[in-house]
Design an enzyme around this catalytic site. Structure first.
Site, PDB file in Angstrom:
ATOM      1  N   CYS A 196     -21.605  19.333   3.077  1.00 51.36           N
ATOM      2  CA  CYS A 196     -22.092  18.124   3.748  1.00 51.36           C
ATOM      3  C   CYS A 196     -23.591  18.193   3.988  1.00 51.36           C
ATOM      4  O   CYS A 196     -24.324  17.251   3.695  1.00 51.36           O
ATOM      5  CB  CYS A 196     -21.337  17.932   5.055  1.00 51.36           C
ATOM      6  SG  CYS A 196     -21.965  16.559   6.007  1.00 51.36           S
ATOM      7  N   CYS A 228     -23.052  14.842   2.070  1.00 47.42           N
ATOM      8  CA  CYS A 228     -23.265  13.664   2.935  1.00 47.42           C
ATOM      9  C   CYS A 228     -24.716  13.460   3.341  1.00 47.42           C
ATOM     10  O   CYS A 228     -25.249  12.351   3.212  1.00 47.42           O
ATOM     11  CB  CYS A 228     -22.453  13.796   4.223  1.00 47.42           C
ATOM     12  SG  CYS A 228     -20.914  14.676   4.083  1.00 47.42           S
ATOM     13  N   LYS A 232     -27.331  12.973   0.429  1.00 44.28           N
ATOM     14  CA  LYS A 232     -26.907  11.730  -0.249  1.00 44.28           C
ATOM     15  C   LYS A 232     -27.302  10.510   0.576  1.00 44.28           C
ATOM     16  O   LYS A 232     -27.868   9.549   0.055  1.00 44.28           O
ATOM     17  CB  LYS A 232     -25.392  11.794  -0.495  1.00 44.28           C
ATOM     18  CG  LYS A 232     -24.721  10.600  -1.116  1.00 44.28           C
ATOM     19  CD  LYS A 232     -24.339   9.492  -0.188  1.00 44.28           C
ATOM     20  CE  LYS A 232     -23.578   9.865   1.039  1.00 44.28           C
ATOM     21  NZ  LYS A 232     -22.192  10.219   0.842  1.00 44.28           N
ATOM     22  N   TYR A 273     -15.834   7.836  -4.738  1.00 49.52           N
ATOM     23  CA  TYR A 273     -16.930   7.833  -3.763  1.00 49.52           C
ATOM     24  C   TYR A 273     -18.255   8.207  -4.438  1.00 49.52           C
ATOM     25  O   TYR A 273     -19.243   7.482  -4.361  1.00 49.52           O
ATOM     26  CB  TYR A 273     -16.662   8.871  -2.668  1.00 49.52           C
ATOM     27  CG  TYR A 273     -15.622   8.489  -1.651  1.00 49.52           C
ATOM     28  CD1 TYR A 273     -16.007   8.089  -0.381  1.00 49.52           C
ATOM     29  CD2 TYR A 273     -14.265   8.561  -1.933  1.00 49.52           C
ATOM     30  CE1 TYR A 273     -15.068   7.764   0.582  1.00 49.52           C
ATOM     31  CE2 TYR A 273     -13.320   8.245  -0.973  1.00 49.52           C
ATOM     32  CZ  TYR A 273     -13.724   7.848   0.281  1.00 49.52           C
ATOM     33  OH  TYR A 273     -12.787   7.525   1.230  1.00 49.52           O
ATOM     34  N   GLU A 297     -21.522   5.864  -5.198  1.00 46.19           N
ATOM     35  CA  GLU A 297     -22.712   6.114  -4.377  1.00 46.19           C
ATOM     36  C   GLU A 297     -23.917   6.422  -5.272  1.00 46.19           C
ATOM     37  O   GLU A 297     -25.004   5.870  -5.088  1.00 46.19           O
ATOM     38  CB  GLU A 297     -22.431   7.251  -3.391  1.00 46.19           C
ATOM     39  CG  GLU A 297     -21.433   6.804  -2.307  1.00 46.19           C
ATOM     40  CD  GLU A 297     -21.071   7.878  -1.306  1.00 46.19           C
ATOM     41  OE1 GLU A 297     -21.319   9.073  -1.566  1.00 46.19           O
ATOM     42  OE2 GLU A 297     -20.525   7.517  -0.242  1.00 46.19           O
ATOM     43  N   HIS A 308     -24.260 -13.356  18.762  1.00 43.08           N
ATOM     44  CA  HIS A 308     -24.863 -14.218  17.750  1.00 43.08           C
ATOM     45  C   HIS A 308     -26.387 -14.076  17.731  1.00 43.08           C
ATOM     46  O   HIS A 308     -26.993 -13.971  18.800  1.00 43.08           O
ATOM     47  CB  HIS A 308     -24.490 -15.671  18.081  1.00 43.08           C
ATOM     48  CG  HIS A 308     -24.962 -16.648  17.077  1.00 43.08           C
ATOM     49  ND1 HIS A 308     -24.411 -16.750  15.815  1.00 43.08           N
ATOM     50  CD2 HIS A 308     -25.954 -17.576  17.136  1.00 43.08           C
ATOM     51  CE1 HIS A 308     -25.035 -17.712  15.155  1.00 43.08           C
ATOM     52  NE2 HIS A 308     -25.980 -18.208  15.925  1.00 43.08           N
ATOM     53  N   GLU A 352     -20.353 -10.519  14.135  1.00 39.73           N
ATOM     54  CA  GLU A 352     -19.660 -11.571  14.894  1.00 39.73           C
ATOM     55  C   GLU A 352     -18.527 -12.186  14.074  1.00 39.73           C
ATOM     56  O   GLU A 352     -17.583 -12.749  14.626  1.00 39.73           O
ATOM     57  CB  GLU A 352     -20.636 -12.649  15.376  1.00 39.73           C
ATOM     58  CG  GLU A 352     -21.189 -13.537  14.283  1.00 39.73           C
ATOM     59  CD  GLU A 352     -22.144 -14.600  14.835  1.00 39.73           C
ATOM     60  OE1 GLU A 352     -21.757 -15.296  15.773  1.00 39.73           O
ATOM     61  OE2 GLU A 352     -23.274 -14.716  14.324  1.00 39.73           O
TER      62      GLU A 352
HETATM   63  P1  NAP Z   1     -12.798  10.670  -5.884  1.00 44.56           P
HETATM   64  O1  NAP Z   1     -13.307   9.747  -4.854  1.00 44.56           O
HETATM   65  O2  NAP Z   1     -11.461  11.270  -5.727  1.00 44.56           O
HETATM   66  O3  NAP Z   1     -12.862   9.892  -7.267  1.00 44.56           O
HETATM   67  C1  NAP Z   1     -12.603  10.551  -8.463  1.00 44.56           C
HETATM   68  C2  NAP Z   1     -12.752   9.555  -9.587  1.00 44.56           C
HETATM   69  O4  NAP Z   1     -12.737  10.234 -10.829  1.00 44.56           O
HETATM   70  C3  NAP Z   1     -11.632   8.537  -9.636  1.00 44.56           C
HETATM   71  O5  NAP Z   1     -12.165   7.296 -10.018  1.00 44.56           O
HETATM   72  C4  NAP Z   1     -10.705   9.101 -10.715  1.00 44.56           C
HETATM   73  O6  NAP Z   1      -9.987   8.106 -11.373  1.00 44.56           O
HETATM   74  C5  NAP Z   1     -11.712   9.712 -11.668  1.00 44.56           C
HETATM   75  N1  NAP Z   1     -11.187  10.831 -12.460  1.00 44.56           N
HETATM   76  C6  NAP Z   1     -10.436  11.866 -12.034  1.00 44.56           C
HETATM   77  N2  NAP Z   1     -10.209  12.721 -13.044  1.00 44.56           N
HETATM   78  C7  NAP Z   1     -10.813  12.203 -14.129  1.00 44.56           C
HETATM   79  C8  NAP Z   1     -10.943  12.617 -15.488  1.00 44.56           C
HETATM   80  N3  NAP Z   1     -10.373  13.755 -15.917  1.00 44.56           N
HETATM   81  N4  NAP Z   1     -11.638  11.843 -16.341  1.00 44.56           N
HETATM   82  C9  NAP Z   1     -12.201  10.699 -15.921  1.00 44.56           C
HETATM   83  N5  NAP Z   1     -12.127  10.234 -14.645  1.00 44.56           N
HETATM   84  C10 NAP Z   1     -11.432  11.000 -13.770  1.00 44.56           C
HETATM   85  O7  NAP Z   1     -13.773  11.905  -6.117  1.00 44.56           O
HETATM   86  P2  NAP Z   1     -15.335  12.117  -5.867  1.00 44.56           P
HETATM   87  O8  NAP Z   1     -16.066  10.844  -5.941  1.00 44.56           O
HETATM   88  O9  NAP Z   1     -15.698  13.247  -6.765  1.00 44.56           O
HETATM   89  O10 NAP Z   1     -15.369  12.621  -4.370  1.00 44.56           O
HETATM   90  C11 NAP Z   1     -14.532  13.704  -3.964  1.00 44.56           C
HETATM   91  C12 NAP Z   1     -14.115  13.537  -2.535  1.00 44.56           C
HETATM   92  O11 NAP Z   1     -15.216  13.826  -1.692  1.00 44.56           O
HETATM   93  C13 NAP Z   1     -13.692  12.124  -2.172  1.00 44.56           C
HETATM   94  O12 NAP Z   1     -12.341  11.895  -2.426  1.00 44.56           O
HETATM   95  C14 NAP Z   1     -14.011  12.043  -0.710  1.00 44.56           C
HETATM   96  O13 NAP Z   1     -12.914  12.511   0.030  1.00 44.56           O
HETATM   97  C15 NAP Z   1     -15.189  12.994  -0.567  1.00 44.56           C
HETATM   98  N6  NAP Z   1     -16.456  12.215  -0.480  1.00 44.56           N
HETATM   99  C16 NAP Z   1     -16.614  11.370   0.556  1.00 44.56           C
HETATM  100  C17 NAP Z   1     -17.777  10.628   0.661  1.00 44.56           C
HETATM  101  C18 NAP Z   1     -17.965   9.712   1.817  1.00 44.56           C
HETATM  102  O14 NAP Z   1     -17.279   9.885   2.825  1.00 44.56           O
HETATM  103  N7  NAP Z   1     -18.840   8.719   1.741  1.00 44.56           N
HETATM  104  C19 NAP Z   1     -18.761  10.727  -0.320  1.00 44.56           C
HETATM  105  C20 NAP Z   1     -18.554  11.594  -1.368  1.00 44.56           C
HETATM  106  C21 NAP Z   1     -17.389  12.334  -1.448  1.00 44.56           C
HETATM  107  P3  NAP Z   1      -8.543   7.610 -10.885  1.00 44.56           P
HETATM  108  O15 NAP Z   1      -8.780   6.634  -9.785  1.00 44.56           O
HETATM  109  O16 NAP Z   1      -7.957   7.005 -12.109  1.00 44.56           O
HETATM  110  O17 NAP Z   1      -7.815   8.827 -10.421  1.00 44.56           O
END
Ligand code: NAP
Length: 446
Positions: A42, A47, A50, A176, A180, A435, A440
């Protein structure tokens, strides 16, 4: 039996540091081991940096919109090394804060990779130490797919350190991190293409919000290749990347970012030798109190893959330390955890999506507000926000709230209290609007 420590924490990320600090506050003799930098994902490569990049990138739109408000900005230009280095300096500052928190609580920090050598035994830097309780809080790491040439791409670990911004980037994933960084890079002038294996962004999010993000992102100029799977990655002579796709045309860009999920950092810790059977994705199985099947071994945070969010890991670490060393035993309540995607614009959500509520409750009411924020109207920015409240029709209680639009995460954090408290739609309606605000809209949905 006497031990060198009451508590030995492996991994100084959000969950580990909180747990170590709380345990020390209860009078335990605590040590923590970290092989990289104190602060974890993080703070060091997640986090915090980012969010700073999100803020920095959004000036692209703000500076453009400022003209309508009478501002003339001459010689507008962007310098990536300045933003990058200032962000990394802030990471250094927080890293130092985390270290001083540990020091001031008399938590002994061991630099190096710790492994579990046997029951209550840790091996670190060639030394063996013992602890009454051991916590594994080693987090997770970005996944890279098993396709030839995948290592030509980078992950979110490396992106904060780019020498220079690429002219173009392919981002693989639709979760995510993909959304982002699509926003950040696009705002900073990079030509971005998201490669999405299905036809859906942000699986698990309310469909109407994910569709709105797709529409706004497309309008901004971010490209999407839906239903596309990477097959093979090639590095070209000029250093750029060619992604060959299953059944589709190849794509080329200067950079490839994998954003396809994160996997637990559980290998090489000695867990298998202790009889701990990891889950298929490498997660350490724990009960609701974060205990493994061994009474002296515990795990919190992303390495357990319950909910991969920093505040959840922090709470798990806190609850565990109170339970082991304090006078109160408690466990984390995983119900109604809010979360946000810091896209441009950001989105935030708590509770059931419309389709989840329809499937589980059946009788629901949906309230939406689809509006153009005042700032966007004035700036002639054609970008609409969408707020949605999901209400259980039989009790009138709010069971979900979903928002996309400027400051959505800031607004939703407060609304999440109402949802968590089980307030009814009628109670929301009793509140007089503040407002003129975007928020709101929440009390004006009829
Ligand atoms: P994620 O949110 O779980 O998204 C993974 C994405 O990759 C999904 O769209 C998934 O598609 C795709 N995917 C998975 N395997 C793949 C493959 N072999 N080939 C092509 N596409 C594939 O993962 P992330 O963005 O890496 O983030 C990881 C975790 O970190 C998140 O789940 C979240 O919990 C945390 N995070 C949170 C924040 C925040 O709070 N703002 C920011 C960053 C990260 P499908 O939908 O088809 O499975």
């Amino acid at each position: 039996m006497s031990f060198d420590y009451d508590y030995f924490v492996i991994g100084a990320g959000s969950g580990g540091v909180r747990s170590a600090r709380i345990a020390a506050g209860h009078g335990a003799k605590v040590a923590i081991a970290e092989e990289y930098r104190v602060g974890g994902t993080c703070v060091i490569r997640g986090c915090v940096p980012k969010k700073l990049l999100v803020i920095g990138a959004h000036f692209a739109e703000d500076l453009e919109d400022a003209r309508r408000y009478g501002w003339t900005i001459k010689d507008k230009s962007f310098d990536w090394p300045t933003l990058r280095d200032n962000v990394l300096a802030d990471v250094d500052r927080l890293n130092a804060n985390y270290q001083s928190t540990l020091d001031s609580h008399k938590v002994e920090t061991h630099r190096g990779r710790a492994t579990i050598a046997g029951p209550n035994q840790i091996s670190i830097n060639g030394k063996q130490v013992t602890a009454r309780h051991i916590l594994v809080a080693t987090g997770a790491r970005p996944m890279v797919p098993d396709v030839p040439g995948a290592d030509h791409g980078i992950t979110s670990n490396e992106i904060f350190h780019l020498e220079k911004l690429p002219a173009s980037a392919i981002i693989c994933g639709a979760g995510y991190i993909a959304n982002e960084f699509a926003g950040i890079l696009h705002e900073l002038g990079v030509e971005v293409t998201l490669v999405v294996r299905s036809d859906t962004l942000l699986r698990g999010w309310d469909r109407s919000l994910a569709d709105r993000l797709l529409a706004i992102s497309t309008e901004k100029g971010i490209h999407f290749r839906l239903n596309t799977k990477p097959q093979r990655i090639e590095k070209l002579d000029d250093g750029s990347i060619r992604m060959h796709c299953e059944g589709g045309k190849a794509l080329e860009a200067d950079m490839l970012l994998w954003a396809i999920g994160r996997e637990p950092n559980s290998s090489g810790l000695g867990l298998e030798a202790l009889g701990i059977e990891l889950k298929a994705n490498g997660a350490i199985p724990v009960d609701a109190a974060s205990h493994t099947k061994l009474p002296w071994l515990h795990a919190v945070g992303d390495v357990t893959d319950r909910v991969q969010l920093t505040p959840v890991a922090i709470r798990e670490g806190h609850a565990l330390a109170d339970t082991l060393f304090g006078s109160t035993e408690w466990t984390v309540d995983y119900d109604l955890i809010p979360s946000a995607v810091f896209s441009h614009p950001p989105m935030a959500s708590v509770g059931m999506t419309e389709s989840e509520a329809r499937n589980t409750l059946g009788n629901i009411k949906i309230f939406t507000s689809d509006f153009r924020p005042m700032k966007n109207v004035f700036s002639k920015r054609n970008e609409r926000s969408l707020y949605k409240l999901v209400v259980d029709a039989s009790t009138d209680r709010l069971v979900g709230a979903h928002m996309i639009g400027p400051d959505a995460p800031e607004i939703l954090q407060a609304l999440a209290i109402a949802v968590k408290a089980g307030l009814t739609k009628a109670q929301v309606d009793q509140t007089i609007a503040l407002h003129p605000t975007m928020a709101e809209e929440l009390v004006l949905m009829r």
